[in-house]
Design an enzyme around this catalytic site. Structure first.
Site, PDB file in Angstrom:
ATOM      1  N   GLU A 198       0.852  -1.190   0.000  1.00  0.00           N
ATOM      2  CA  GLU A 198       0.000   0.000   0.000  1.00  0.00           C
ATOM      3  C   GLU A 198       0.884   1.235   0.000  1.00  0.00           C
ATOM      4  OE1 GLU A 198      -2.568   2.484   3.271  1.00  0.00           O
ATOM      5  OE2 GLU A 198      -2.550   0.297   3.458  1.00  0.00           O
ATOM      6  N   LYS A 232     -10.678  -2.179   7.832  1.00  0.00           N
ATOM      7  CA  LYS A 232      -9.375  -2.054   8.490  1.00  0.00           C
ATOM      8  C   LYS A 232      -9.599  -1.641   9.934  1.00  0.00           C
ATOM      9  CE  LYS A 232      -6.669   1.581   7.667  1.00  0.00           C
ATOM     10  NZ  LYS A 232      -5.642   2.480   7.089  1.00  0.00           N
TER      11      LYS A 232
END
Length: 214
Positions: free
Chosen positions: A47, A136
């Site tokens: 990411e 998340k």
């Protein structure tokens, strides 16, 4: 969530590896050498964060170099405009630290997986029921793996990953608690973006890869 709510699955490589490395650099050009080491060590999902200046402009180059062997996502998405631009440059998935059903809808409409952040049951369920690919748990270091086990009671189908303060032992514990993957930054990257030993980075990355593959 109703049965007809669209949900885009996370990229298979990210799910199979069960590990996403969160890369925050001082400048986008610093990504190159670090990603080369990470990919060589077996990392299959990275990411790239928008707190790193130049991420959007540099992303196509990274995608051309590493996109065939690793999933490259764009994270720290905090506006609709940035989400749209991340889609346009070809991000394999999107990550945002906040709970936004509007972002989930925008990403789903664009056909790109999205992982919104949240901490409370209300936040996490809001994103999940809106069609998020996963949620998340952030900042995960404030709760711990037992928190995910507790969430499984009311939300047995929740696909979740922890982010924030996940070290090697924590990665193993979170995965054992049912996380689809772990999102790891500092404990794996260390000082790699500030001139640190890249051989040591390779060793740390391999250690995480091995733990997450168990």
């Amino acid at each position: 969530m109703t049965g007809d709510t669209p949900r885009i699955a996370l990229p298979p490589r990210s799910v199979e590896s069960r590990l996403i490395v969160v890369a925050r650099a001082k400048r986008a050009e610093d990504y190159d050498a670090v990603l080369e080491v990470l990919v060589d060590a077996g990392i299959r999902s990275v990411e790239l964060t928008l707190t790193t200046p130049g991420t959007f402009d540099h992303f196509p180059r990274l995608l051309a170099q590493f996109g065939e062997v690793a999933d490259l996502g764009i994270g720290t998405v905090t506006s609709s405009a940035d989400l749209g631009r991340a889609v346009d440059v070809g991000a394999h998935y999107l990550v945002t630290p906040i709970t936004s059903t509007a972002f989930v809808q925008q990403a789903t409409d664009a056909g790109v997986p999205i992982v919104p952040g949240g901490l409370t049951p209300t936040e996490l369920f809001a994103s999940w029921s809106a069609g998020a690919s996963a949620v998340k748990i952030f900042p995960a270091g404030q709760v711990g793996p037992a928190y995910l086990k507790d969430l499984r009671g009311p939300f047995p189908d929740l696909v979740a990953m922890p982010s924030g303060g996940v070290d090697l032992a924590g990665a193993s514990a979170w995965l054992a608690a049912g996380a689809v993957a772990v999102s790891v930054g500092g404990p794996l990257l260390g000082d790699a973006f500030s001139g640190g030993d890249l051989t040591a980075l390779h060793d740390r990355a391999q250690a995480f890869v091995e733990v997450c593959a168990r």
